[in-house]
Write a protein that holds these residues in place. Structure first.
Motif, PDB file in Angstrom:
ATOM      1  N   VAL B  61       0.845  -1.196   0.000  1.00 28.21           N
ATOM      2  CA  VAL B  61       0.000   0.000   0.000  1.00 28.21           C
ATOM      3  C   VAL B  61       0.882   1.249   0.000  1.00 28.21           C
ATOM      4  N   GLN B  62       1.894   1.227   0.836  1.00 30.92           N
ATOM      5  CA  GLN B  62       2.773   2.397   0.917  1.00 30.92           C
ATOM      6  C   GLN B  62       3.505   2.653  -0.394  1.00 30.92           C
ATOM      7  N   ILE B  63       4.030   1.607  -0.966  1.00 31.85           N
ATOM      8  CA  ILE B  63       4.755   1.764  -2.221  1.00 31.85           C
ATOM      9  C   ILE B  63       3.832   2.315  -3.292  1.00 31.85           C
ATOM     10  N   ALA B  64       2.673   1.709  -3.389  1.00 34.08           N
ATOM     11  CA  ALA B  64       1.736   2.141  -4.425  1.00 34.08           C
ATOM     12  C   ALA B  64       1.344   3.601  -4.222  1.00 34.08           C
ATOM     13  N   GLN B  65       1.217   4.003  -2.975  1.00 31.10           N
ATOM     14  CA  GLN B  65       0.865   5.396  -2.720  1.00 31.10           C
ATOM     15  C   GLN B  65       1.980   6.326  -3.157  1.00 31.10           C
ATOM     16  N   LEU B  67       3.741   5.909  -5.540  1.00 34.07           N
ATOM     17  CA  LEU B  67       3.657   5.978  -6.999  1.00 34.07           C
ATOM     18  C   LEU B  67       2.478   6.816  -7.441  1.00 34.07           C
ATOM     19  N   GLY B  68       1.725   7.313  -6.479  1.00 35.37           N
ATOM     20  CA  GLY B  68       0.621   8.188  -6.835  1.00 35.37           C
ATOM     21  C   GLY B  68      -0.709   7.480  -7.036  1.00 35.37           C
ATOM     22  N   PHE B  69      -0.792   6.239  -6.621  1.00 35.83           N
ATOM     23  CA  PHE B  69      -2.060   5.536  -6.761  1.00 35.83           C
ATOM     24  C   PHE B  69      -2.956   5.848  -5.574  1.00 35.83           C
ATOM     25  N   SER B  70      -4.240   5.923  -5.834  1.00 36.78           N
ATOM     26  CA  SER B  70      -5.187   6.219  -4.762  1.00 36.78           C
ATOM     27  C   SER B  70      -5.490   4.939  -3.996  1.00 36.78           C
ATOM     28  N   ILE B  71      -6.065   5.125  -2.832  1.00 37.29           N
ATOM     29  CA  ILE B  71      -6.430   3.976  -2.016  1.00 37.29           C
ATOM     30  C   ILE B  71      -7.403   3.081  -2.767  1.00 37.29           C
ATOM     31  N   GLU B  72      -8.258   3.688  -3.533  1.00 33.30           N
ATOM     32  CA  GLU B  72      -9.236   2.907  -4.293  1.00 33.30           C
ATOM     33  C   GLU B  72      -8.523   2.047  -5.351  1.00 33.30           C
ATOM     34  N   ASP B  73      -7.555   2.637  -6.031  1.00 28.27           N
ATOM     35  CA  ASP B  73      -6.744   1.885  -7.005  1.00 28.27           C
ATOM     36  C   ASP B  73      -6.122   0.678  -6.317  1.00 28.27           C
ATOM     37  N   ILE B  74      -5.564   0.948  -5.168  1.00 29.00           N
ATOM     38  CA  ILE B  74      -4.840  -0.072  -4.436  1.00 29.00           C
ATOM     39  C   ILE B  74      -5.781  -1.166  -3.940  1.00 29.00           C
TER      40      ILE B  74
END
Lengths: 157, 157
Positions: B61-65, B67-74
């Motif tokens: 989750v942290q990495i993806a964030q 990268l600019g991804f939203s929580i919903e994306d994740i």
DNA sequence: CCTTGACCTCAACTTAACTTGAGGAATTAC
DNA sequence: GTAATTCCTCAAGTTAAGTTGAGGTCAAGG
């Protein structure tokens, strides 16, 4: 009677015109004004009158936002533009170069992260305990707080 | 008496432990639960009990964030992980590859924008009217709404 | 036991970046 | 000249991603 200024040479425009030219919402432009990103003049009736150069100014704002810069970042950058006169090409070049640098930095960080991910998949570290991503001592610290032990799950305990 | 489950093999941990392992705030972990990013079990006293695999989950989750991804994306990405069992390496590889793809895309977009900026500075288009950035027909449309005529100031009118 | 620290829930607050709406004035189009 | 637009201000609402605090419970050590 239309604005005498506008009559002069069509040099100024209304907020609606500017919105159309930039693709921004009128409300967003007013909002940007409260944030100090534009400071339009007013006509005798109290309506905002923008310069042509404000189109570039707001376009720059949009680009910078796409790059992930905050309004405050952008305000600071724009603050280096000359206050009195319409910015010249050189003025814009200076700011652009600056943003290019920051952009470069972001690209570098993303690329590095991508490479880490790639390596991890190859070596299976997404389920192992020694991947570079797990090591808090490497470059990943740059990714901000909370990313210390990026893939966690180390042997502690 | 400590949790019988915990006794079994130290396989589960409290929210505080997980926070320490991931570098996240306890409040953030609870928040992520409301968003469906983790779904911990409860012990008899009603306290959350996390699996070791949740460390990886939240690290992801942290990495993806970053990268600019939203929580919903994740959330959507994590939803592809098996519900019943602890995710395997293959499961994680699949998700990582997916994110690598998106990351690649972002790098590409940024690189392209950087190159445009570079070209513009070279050719002086930041104050001219024919730059590629001004042309709504090119790849820049991908940068979202409002970026149609990115540097604006075209000859219309 | 019994105290202290970790947890629990739920509601409210926070920041960024805007949008929406109410109530009213200025412009523009015919 | 008047009706339809467009604009004005100011307050309040919105979404994302969390944090903070109140009031109360659970667990672990001595």
């Amino acid at each position: 009677m239309p604005d005498s200024i506008a009559v002069v040479a069509n040099q100024v425009m209304s907020i609606g015109d500017l919105a159309e030219r930039t693709g921004l919402a009128v409300s967003a432009i007013r909002f940007y004004e409260t944030k100090g990103l534009v400071t339009p003049a007013r006509n005798t009736g109290g309506q905002r009158r923008y310069l042509r150069s404000d189109i570039r100014r707001l376009s720059f704002v949009q680009i910078a936002q796409q790059l992930g810069f905050s309004i405050e970042d952008i305000r600071t950058a724009l603050a280096t533009l000359p206050a009195g006169r319409t910015p010249t090409q050189k003025d814009w070049e200076k700011i652009s170069r600056n943003f290019q640098g920051k952009l470069e930095e972001r690209i570098l960080r993303m690329t590095r992260l991508r490479d880490y991910l790639e390596g991890c998949i190859g070596c299976g570290c997404l389920s192992m305990k020694k991947c570079a991503l797990v090591n808090p001592a490497d470059g990943l610290k740059k990714f901000g707080p909370g990313a210390r032990a990026v893939l966690g799950d180390r042997l502690k305990r």
